[in-house]
Design a protein around this motif. Structure first.
Motif, PDB file in Angstrom:
ATOM      1  N   ALA A 193       0.823  -1.209   0.000  1.00  0.00           N
ATOM      2  CA  ALA A 193       0.000   0.000   0.000  1.00  0.00           C
ATOM      3  C   ALA A 193       0.860   1.262   0.000  1.00  0.00           C
ATOM      4  N   ASP A 194       1.960   1.266   0.734  1.00  0.00           N
ATOM      5  CA  ASP A 194       2.823   2.457   0.760  1.00  0.00           C
ATOM      6  C   ASP A 194       3.399   2.769  -0.615  1.00  0.00           C
ATOM      7  N   ARG A 195       3.822   1.732  -1.335  1.00  0.00           N
ATOM      8  CA  ARG A 195       4.367   1.942  -2.679  1.00  0.00           C
ATOM      9  C   ARG A 195       3.281   2.497  -3.590  1.00  0.00           C
ATOM     10  N   LEU A 196       2.060   1.969  -3.478  1.00  0.00           N
ATOM     11  CA  LEU A 196       0.953   2.465  -4.290  1.00  0.00           C
ATOM     12  C   LEU A 196       0.620   3.924  -3.945  1.00  0.00           C
ATOM     13  N   ARG A 197       0.700   4.272  -2.670  1.00  0.00           N
ATOM     14  CA  ARG A 197       0.436   5.653  -2.242  1.00  0.00           C
ATOM     15  C   ARG A 197       1.494   6.617  -2.785  1.00  0.00           C
ATOM     16  N   ARG A 198       2.767   6.217  -2.671  1.00  0.00           N
ATOM     17  CA  ARG A 198       3.847   7.079  -3.198  1.00  0.00           C
ATOM     18  C   ARG A 198       3.681   7.288  -4.699  1.00  0.00           C
ATOM     19  N   ARG A 199       3.313   6.239  -5.393  1.00  0.00           N
ATOM     20  CA  ARG A 199       3.105   6.350  -6.837  1.00  0.00           C
ATOM     21  C   ARG A 199       1.945   7.308  -7.141  1.00  0.00           C
ATOM     22  N   ARG A 200       0.864   7.191  -6.377  1.00  0.00           N
ATOM     23  CA  ARG A 200      -0.283   8.072  -6.576  1.00  0.00           C
ATOM     24  C   ARG A 200       0.077   9.524  -6.252  1.00  0.00           C
ATOM     25  N   MET A 201       0.851   9.722  -5.183  1.00  0.00           N
ATOM     26  CA  MET A 201       1.263  11.077  -4.818  1.00  0.00           C
ATOM     27  C   MET A 201       2.069  11.701  -5.952  1.00  0.00           C
ATOM     28  N   GLN A 202       2.931  10.940  -6.537  1.00  0.00           N
ATOM     29  CA  GLN A 202       3.774  11.436  -7.628  1.00  0.00           C
ATOM     30  C   GLN A 202       2.936  11.719  -8.883  1.00  0.00           C
ATOM     31  N   SER A 225      -6.082  -1.918   3.363  1.00  0.00           N
ATOM     32  CA  SER A 225      -6.767  -3.164   3.011  1.00  0.00           C
ATOM     33  C   SER A 225      -6.579  -3.584   1.551  1.00  0.00           C
ATOM     34  N   VAL A 226      -5.983  -2.721   0.701  1.00  0.00           N
ATOM     35  CA  VAL A 226      -5.776  -3.123  -0.699  1.00  0.00           C
ATOM     36  C   VAL A 226      -4.652  -4.144  -0.832  1.00  0.00           C
ATOM     37  N   GLU A 227      -3.798  -4.240   0.188  1.00  0.00           N
ATOM     38  CA  GLU A 227      -2.684  -5.176   0.112  1.00  0.00           C
ATOM     39  C   GLU A 227      -3.190  -6.614   0.077  1.00  0.00           C
ATOM     40  N   ARG A 228      -2.560  -7.410  -0.755  1.00  0.00           N
ATOM     41  CA  ARG A 228      -2.892  -8.828  -0.841  1.00  0.00           C
ATOM     42  C   ARG A 228      -1.630  -9.640  -0.635  1.00  0.00           C
ATOM     43  N   LYS A 229      -1.766 -10.738   0.048  1.00  0.00           N
ATOM     44  CA  LYS A 229      -0.655 -11.661   0.249  1.00  0.00           C
ATOM     45  C   LYS A 229      -0.771 -12.758  -0.809  1.00  0.00           C
ATOM     46  N   PRO A 230       0.066 -12.705  -1.824  1.00  0.00           N
ATOM     47  CA  PRO A 230      -0.020 -13.713  -2.880  1.00  0.00           C
ATOM     48  C   PRO A 230       0.287 -15.108  -2.342  1.00  0.00           C
ATOM     49  N   ASN A 231      -0.472 -16.080  -2.834  1.00  0.00           N
ATOM     50  CA  ASN A 231      -0.260 -17.463  -2.422  1.00  0.00           C
ATOM     51  C   ASN A 231       0.157 -18.334  -3.602  1.00  0.00           C
ATOM     52  N   LEU A 232       0.684 -17.710  -4.652  1.00  0.00           N
ATOM     53  CA  LEU A 232       1.075 -18.434  -5.860  1.00  0.00           C
ATOM     54  C   LEU A 232       2.582 -18.615  -5.926  1.00  0.00           C
ATOM     55  N   PRO A 233       3.032 -19.674  -6.581  1.00  0.00           N
ATOM     56  CA  PRO A 233       4.477 -19.810  -6.820  1.00  0.00           C
ATOM     57  C   PRO A 233       4.966 -18.650  -7.690  1.00  0.00           C
ATOM     58  N   PHE A 234       6.241 -18.313  -7.536  1.00  0.00           N
ATOM     59  CA  PHE A 234       6.774 -17.189  -8.306  1.00  0.00           C
ATOM     60  C   PHE A 234       8.226 -17.436  -8.657  1.00  0.00           C
ATOM     61  N   ILE A 235       8.697 -16.637  -9.596  1.00  0.00           N
ATOM     62  CA  ILE A 235      10.093 -16.651 -10.011  1.00  0.00           C
ATOM     63  C   ILE A 235      10.605 -15.230  -9.871  1.00  0.00           C
ATOM     64  N   GLU A 238      -0.759  14.573  -4.986  1.00  0.00           N
ATOM     65  CA  GLU A 238      -1.511  14.563  -3.741  1.00  0.00           C
ATOM     66  C   GLU A 238      -0.574  14.501  -2.531  1.00  0.00           C
ATOM     67  N   SER A 239      -1.129  14.850  -1.373  1.00  0.00           N
ATOM     68  CA  SER A 239      -0.392  14.695  -0.115  1.00  0.00           C
ATOM     69  C   SER A 239      -0.488  13.240   0.324  1.00  0.00           C
ATOM     70  N   TYR A 240       0.322  12.893   1.326  1.00  0.00           N
ATOM     71  CA  TYR A 240       0.292  11.521   1.839  1.00  0.00           C
ATOM     72  C   TYR A 240      -1.089  11.187   2.420  1.00  0.00           C
ATOM     73  N   GLU A 241      -1.695  12.151   3.100  1.00  0.00           N
ATOM     74  CA  GLU A 241      -3.010  11.932   3.700  1.00  0.00           C
ATOM     75  C   GLU A 241      -4.068  11.670   2.627  1.00  0.00           C
ATOM     76  N   GLN A 242      -4.019  12.432   1.533  1.00  0.00           N
ATOM     77  CA  GLN A 242      -4.976  12.218   0.445  1.00  0.00           C
ATOM     78  C   GLN A 242      -4.771  10.837  -0.185  1.00  0.00           C
ATOM     79  N   ALA A 243      -3.526  10.477  -0.406  1.00  0.00           N
ATOM     80  CA  ALA A 243      -3.235   9.168  -1.002  1.00  0.00           C
ATOM     81  C   ALA A 243      -3.657   8.033  -0.065  1.00  0.00           C
ATOM     82  N   THR A 244      -3.511   8.242   1.245  1.00  0.00           N
ATOM     83  CA  THR A 244      -3.910   7.217   2.217  1.00  0.00           C
ATOM     84  C   THR A 244      -5.421   7.039   2.216  1.00  0.00           C
ATOM     85  N   GLN A 245      -6.158   8.131   2.065  1.00  0.00           N
ATOM     86  CA  GLN A 245      -7.617   8.019   1.984  1.00  0.00           C
ATOM     87  C   GLN A 245      -8.025   7.260   0.718  1.00  0.00           C
TER      88      GLN A 245
END
Length: 187
Positions: free
Chosen positions: A109-118, A134-144, A122-129
């Motif tokens: 979520a923090d990376r997504l907020r920084r990207r949105r701010m850029q 809760s947008v963060e997801r924990k992937p359960n798939l194999p990866f490379i 927007e300010s950090y507070e606006q991006a946090t709103q």
């Protein structure tokens, strides 16, 4: 897509199987880019969700001539001591099919907020709103783990495998050998 070949990772005391699979997959990706390929698919016969693994086999699917063309590219340079390659073989009759594709997740979520701010100024507070934790997801798939050829940054390529299909889905594959709507023979 009537032929295949298997690439088996050999045990190595210095490198783990996931590290070797990452190196192999990076080399495959570069070869598929060089060939401008959209007709070579990849699968992982030992794919599992629990435990989360792609296994130690990579299977390439295409026509016999296309697989032979790939092998003449010498894309396995530096990996030959770590892999065993089977001969190109015809796909067995009466196989099932599945789609092997890339899945992308919003994992930070923090990376997504920084990207949105850029992007939006927007300010950090606006991006946090706009982007709650809760947008963060924990992937359960194999990866490379791969390194982007364009940006040089490392990223996780999450790989999803569909349920088994009785009929093939015709389509193309990306330069990772993955297809959103194209299936590979599953056996």
């Amino acid at each position: 897509m009537d032929h295949y070949l298997d690439i088996h990772l050999l045990p190595d005391p210095e490198f783990t199987a996931p590290m070797l699979m990452g190196a192999l997959y990076n080399k495959l990706h570069r070869a598929l880019v060089a060939l401008n390929s959209n007709d070579i698919g990849v699968s992982f016969p030992q794919y599992q969700l629990k435990p989360r693994t792609l296994g130690q086999y990579m299977r390439l699917h295409a026509s016999a001539s296309r697989l032979q063309e790939l092998l003449t590219e010498n894309w396995l340079q530096g990996m030959r001591d770590h892999v065993q390659i089977t001969e190109i073989q015809p796909i067995p009759e009466s196989v099932q099919h599945c789609v092997v594709s890339r899945r992308q997740f919003k994992t930070n979520a923090d990376r997504l907020r920084r990207r949105r701010m850029q992007r939006k100024g927007e300010s950090y507070e606006q991006a946090t709103q706009a982007i709650p934790h809760s947008v963060e997801r924990k992937p359960n798939l194999p990866f490379i783990m791969l390194r982007s050829q364009s940006t040089g940054q490392a990223f996780a390529l999450f790989i999803a495998q569909s349920e088994v299909l009785s009929e093939p889905l015709r389509g193309s594959f990306n330069t990772y050998g993955l297809g959103q709507n194209a299936s590979i023979p599953w056996f």
